[in-house]
Design a protein around this motif. Structure first.
Motif, short mmCIF file in Angstrom:
data_model
loop_
_atom_site.label_atom_id
_atom_site.label_comp_id
_atom_site.label_asym_id
_atom_site.label_seq_id
_atom_site.Cartn_x
_atom_site.Cartn_y
_atom_site.Cartn_z
N CYS A 1 -9.64 -1.46 -12.59
CA CYS A 1 -9.06 -0.85 -11.39
C CYS A 1 -8.43 0.49 -11.77
O CYS A 1 -7.60 0.56 -12.68
CB CYS A 1 -7.99 -1.76 -10.80
N SER B 1 -6.90 2.32 -1.80
CA SER B 1 -5.83 1.76 -2.62
C SER B 1 -5.47 0.35 -2.16
O SER B 1 -5.14 -0.52 -2.98
CB SER B 1 -4.60 2.67 -2.62
N GLY C 1 0.54 1.48 -3.90
CA GLY C 1 -0.72 2.17 -3.67
C GLY C 1 -0.52 3.60 -3.22
O GLY C 1 0.40 4.29 -3.66
N ASP C 2 -1.38 4.04 -2.31
CA ASP C 2 -1.35 5.42 -1.82
C ASP C 2 -1.70 5.35 -0.33
O ASP C 2 -2.86 5.16 0.03
CB ASP C 2 -2.38 6.25 -2.59
N VAL D 1 0.84 -1.20 0.00
CA VAL D 1 0.00 0.00 0.00
C VAL D 1 0.87 1.25 0.00
O VAL D 1 0.45 2.31 -0.50
CB VAL D 1 -0.98 0.00 1.19
N ARG E 1 -5.68 5.44 1.63
CA ARG E 1 -5.04 4.19 2.06
C ARG E 1 -6.00 3.00 2.00
O ARG E 1 -5.65 1.96 1.43
CB ARG E 1 -4.51 4.36 3.48
N CYS F 1 -8.12 -1.82 -3.65
CA CYS F 1 -7.99 -1.83 -5.10
C CYS F 1 -6.87 -2.77 -5.53
O CYS F 1 -7.05 -3.61 -6.44
CB CYS F 1 -7.74 -0.41 -5.61
N LEU F 2 -5.71 -2.65 -4.88
CA LEU F 2 -4.59 -3.53 -5.20
C LEU F 2 -4.94 -4.99 -4.93
O LEU F 2 -4.55 -5.90 -5.69
CB LEU F 2 -3.36 -3.13 -4.39
N LEU G 1 -5.87 2.98 -10.73
CA LEU G 1 -4.71 3.07 -9.85
C LEU G 1 -4.19 4.51 -9.82
O LEU G 1 -3.02 4.77 -10.06
CB LEU G 1 -3.62 2.11 -10.33
N TRP H 1 -8.88 5.16 -7.12
CA TRP H 1 -8.58 3.88 -6.48
C TRP H 1 -9.81 2.97 -6.35
O TRP H 1 -9.92 2.18 -5.42
CB TRP H 1 -7.92 4.09 -5.12
#
Length: 568
Positions: free
Chosen positions: A523, A363, A353-354, A349, A360, A366-367, A525, A560
């Motif tokens: 997704c 993301s 991610g973010d 993350v 947080r 999402c991941l 991103l 995200w």
């Protein structure tokens, strides 16, 4: 691989790094009692396999990956009796246990190496790689090492033994000498140890750096200098010890000697740095009977320069190209391992991610959606299911990881700015993955009643399992849904994969297809809303199977946001 697909095609594996998972006795170090106490968390999550990082007796030079006895449990972590209890408790919940197999090297305190080191005439001298100084040079002289090979933990891969005047090979720390797999007695001893664990009830092995066990050996019996693999960020000489000439022979022999004739419910996973898609297709082809799947590192090297510490921006098209290549290469035979995090990687993350407060949760989910909807067996690393992030390291004293500390010394000695080296450690150090699991908001995050061996991330007050357990919008709840989807829907486990929008830098999209059912996964991103209906018109009117956010506008992907859609 559909009608008679192996059980692990629909399974999800959860990795426990026991030192940091849960402490049951207050010494600040996680242990088997702690793992036993948290099995309900894994059962509630829905995972099928627990992969246990090393708990064998060890001097702990590399946190247990330097093993001094393959057939016992380090008192630091508990006892064989507790390991037996863990096997029984997992099996009663319908889960399996995967043990870590570390047989490229042992500890220098293993009886095998102590005997090997005792004399050049020792019967076990040839169980390890001993070589004299480079021709014409005196032992101990700079450059007298037998080859130019470099350790993954910085510096030469050879250490001088003053008593004999010879060097021994260690691709990792000097306290981790490499076994000589050319010697059949070594292979037989390893096979016997593996059978002992299977007879005890263990369900398989994750094999640490297993593609390094075959080295390039010349006709004269010597190891020679060699360049790194093309495009590799690995140390000099890596082309001489990655996927060496006898690797397939060794793995096929292992499978034949250890697993043949058993009931077929086992799992073998080969960790293989530098492995190519073409190599992996051979390693995981069921007809060849070597390993069930490999751990490859291509996607976690995309933000590296010449070394892992030379951090580069990640381009989404590169990630798509990498994942897509592996999906295509193992589409008809073989199998993928799917992972973002493990004990050697920083938190996904924070990396992919973010981890800002705003994004947080979004993301992280999402991941997770992106990864779990690919074809392959997903791996969840402890804490990933609650969105754990990198630790806010301030000074060098905050780090514990041997690799990180060695790199700092070597880099600063070579003239790099300390602040620059420290910035790289903050982002890429393995310590990021090893901070204690955040169970609750108490001072030590529910991990221990003592002082934790690594500091707990201060964000645990907000980010912890207890807070998320009953929250249907949490990262934890989303992981439960993803795992259930794989169990319930064959298209997720076995469907064909097709990449969409390969050059788009924000939207990662693909389809999974099986027996007329088509799922489309989209997704976003990025922090920028994306026009889903314009990019993928076929999604208009599609049924939402799973999403990580409430859908405000079916035609637009929010920042995200991830959607799994069933196409008409």
């Amino acid at each position: 691989m559909t009608a008679d697909a192996p059980w692990w095609t629909r399974a999800v594996v959860y990795q426990v790094y026991p030192r940091s998972f849960m402490d049951s006795d207050g010494d600040g170090i996680g242990d088997l009692g702690g793992v036993l106490s948290r099995l309900d968390h894994l059962s509630d999550l829905g995972v099928d396999v627990l992969w246990l990082s090393p708990v064998y007796p060890s001097p702990q030079a590399d946190n247990g990956y330097d093993i001094s006895d393959y057939q016992d449990i380090d008192p630091l972590f508990g006892s064989l009796t507790q390991l037996d209890e863990l096997i029984e408790a997992l099996h009663s919940r319908g889960m399996k246990l995967l043990m870590d197999l570390v047989v490229n090297h042992t500890s220098d305190e293993h009886p095998w190496f102590r005997e090997s080191r005792s004399s050049p005439a020792s019967p076990r001298r040839d169980w390890y790689w001993w070589r004299p100084p480079r021709g014409g040079m005196a032992a101990g002289d700079p450059g007298a090492e037998p080859t130019n090979w470099q350790s993954f933990f910085s510096g030469p891969a050879w250490t001088l033994d003053p008593a004999s005047g010879e060097y021994y090979l260690h691709l990792f720390d000097r306290k981790q000498p490499d076994l000589n797999w050319e010697n059949p007695e070594v292979r037989q001893a390893v096979h016997a140890m593996m059978r002992w664990w299977l007879d005890r009830g263990v369900d398989g092995f994750r094999m640490d750096v297993i593609n390094m066990i075959s080295k390039v050996v010349a006709d004269d019996g010597h190891l020679h200098d060699g360049p790194p693999l093309p495009g590799s960020s690995l140390g000099d000489g890596s082309g001489q010890f990655l996927c060496g000439p006898r690797i397939h022979e060794f793995l096929a022999e292992m499978h034949r000697e250890v697993f043949a004739g058993r009931d077929g419910t086992f799992l073998t996973v080969g960790e293989m740095p530098g492995v190519t898609v073409e190599d992996a297709e051979l390693f995981t082809d069921p007809a060849r009977a070597e390993v069930d799947m490999v751990f490859q590192f291509e996607h976690v090297g995309l933000d590296h320069g010449a070394r892992k510490w030379d951090i580069q921006p990640l381009r989404m098209r590169d990630l798509k190209a990498s994942f897509g290549r592996w999906q295509a290469g193992l589409a008809t035979s073989g199998w993928n391992s799917l992972y973002w995090d493990n004990h050697d990687q920083p938190r996904a993350v924070s990396r992919f991610g973010d981890d800002s407060p705003r994004y947080r949760r979004d993301s992280a989910t999402c991941l997770a959606t992106l990864l779990h909807l690919h074809r392959g067996t997903p791996y969840v690393y402890q804490g990933q299911e609650i969105g754990m992030a990198n630790y806010p390291f301030q000074t060098l004293d905050d780090f514990s990881d041997l690799e990180s500390l060695n790199h700092y010394v070597h880099a600063v000695s070579a003239g790099e700015e300390p602040a620059h080296v420290l910035a790289a450690l903050r982002k890429m150090s393995r310590d990021n993955a090893r901070t204690p699991v955040q169970w609750d908001a108490s001072p030590s995050a529910g991990f221990t009643t003592g002082t934790p061996w690594l500091p707990v991330n201060p964000d645990h007050v907000e980010w912890n399992a207890e807070r998320q357990r009953s929250d249907d919008t949490s990262v934890l709840a989303h992981y439960r849904r993803l795992i259930a989807l794989r169990h319930e829907n064959p298209v997720v486990a076995l469907g064909d994969f097709h990449m969409l929008l390969p050059d788009h830098e924000q939207v990662y999209a693909f389809t999974r297809s099986l027996d007329g059912e088509v799922l489309l996964v989209a997704c976003n991103l990025s922090r920028t809303p994306q026009p889903l209906a314009d990019l993928l018109p076929q999604t208009t009117g599609a049924e939402l199977v799973l999403g990580n956010l409430p859908v405000d506008d079916p035609a637009v992907l929010a920042p995200w946001e991830a959607r799994v859609l069933r196409l008409p």
